[in-house]
Scaffold this motif. Structure first.
Motif, PDB file in Angstrom:
ATOM      1  N   GLU A  44      -9.920   8.063  -2.170  1.00 59.44           N
ATOM      2  CA  GLU A  44     -10.248   9.025  -1.120  1.00 59.44           C
ATOM      3  C   GLU A  44     -10.910  10.276  -1.684  1.00 59.44           C
ATOM      4  OE1 GLU A  44      -6.507   9.530   0.893  1.00 59.44           O
ATOM      5  OE2 GLU A  44      -6.737   7.635   1.987  1.00 59.44           O
TER       6      GLU A  44
ATOM      7  N   CYS B 214      -0.018   2.125  -5.704  1.00 60.62           N
ATOM      8  CA  CYS B 214      -1.102   1.957  -4.729  1.00 60.62           C
ATOM      9  C   CYS B 214      -1.465   3.274  -4.065  1.00 60.62           C
ATOM     10  CB  CYS B 214      -0.720   0.924  -3.674  1.00 60.62           C
ATOM     11  SG  CYS B 214      -0.675  -0.765  -4.314  1.00 60.62           S
TER      12      CYS B 214
ATOM     13  N   PHE C 219      -7.945   0.236  -6.663  1.00 63.75           N
ATOM     14  CA  PHE C 219      -6.992   0.181  -5.552  1.00 63.75           C
ATOM     15  C   PHE C 219      -6.706  -1.261  -5.152  1.00 63.75           C
ATOM     16  CE2 PHE C 219      -6.546  -0.258  -0.919  1.00 63.75           C
ATOM     17  CZ  PHE C 219      -5.256   0.252  -0.798  1.00 63.75           C
TER      18      PHE C 219
ATOM     19  N   ARG D  80      -5.117   4.847  -4.101  1.00 58.89           N
ATOM     20  CA  ARG D  80      -5.790   5.193  -2.836  1.00 58.89           C
ATOM     21  C   ARG D  80      -6.215   6.665  -2.830  1.00 58.89           C
ATOM     22  NH1 ARG D  80      -6.797   3.401   2.107  1.00 58.89           N
ATOM     23  NH2 ARG D  80      -5.441   1.617   2.137  1.00 58.89           N
TER      24      ARG D  80
ATOM     25  N   GLU E 120       0.817  -1.209   0.000  1.00 58.58           N
ATOM     26  CA  GLU E 120       0.000   0.000   0.000  1.00 58.58           C
ATOM     27  C   GLU E 120       0.852   1.260   0.000  1.00 58.58           C
ATOM     28  OE1 GLU E 120      -2.918  -0.158   3.122  1.00 58.58           O
ATOM     29  OE2 GLU E 120      -3.872  -1.928   2.278  1.00 58.58           O
TER      30      GLU E 120
END
Length: 88
Positions: free
Chosen positions: A49, A41, A71, A45, A36
């Motif tokens: 968001e 990634c 993701f 992400r 992550e």
């Protein structure tokens, strides 16, 4: 008396089992956390968001399913290359 002597010599069987058991750690959790943090990634992400913020700020029928799948795909792609090298 004999039972007590065996416990003294051999120890309590229940205590031995508890000492021998180690908490198992799933290696995939550690690898997922590391993946992550990779650039691809992090970018996926951020998109997720931004979508969640946009959808949460107004009432709409839009959802962030596509961003979530992007993701998860990026993370799982990274994990797939690293996971089997860490298994025993």
């Amino acid at each position: 008396m004999v039972f007590e002597e065996k416990m003294i010599l051999n120890g309590d069987p229940e205590e031995e089992e508890e000492e021998e058991e180690e908490e198992m750690v799933d290696p995939i959790e550690n690898i997922r956390q590391k993946c992550e943090e990779t650039e691809h990634c992090v970018h996926a992400r951020e998109k997720l968001e931004v979508c969640e913020t946009r959808v949460g700020s107004r009432s709409t029928e839009e959802d962030c399913t596509e961003e979530l799948f992007d993701f998860l795909h990026a993370r799982d792609h990274c994990v797939a290359h690293k996971l089997f090298h860490s298994l025993k």
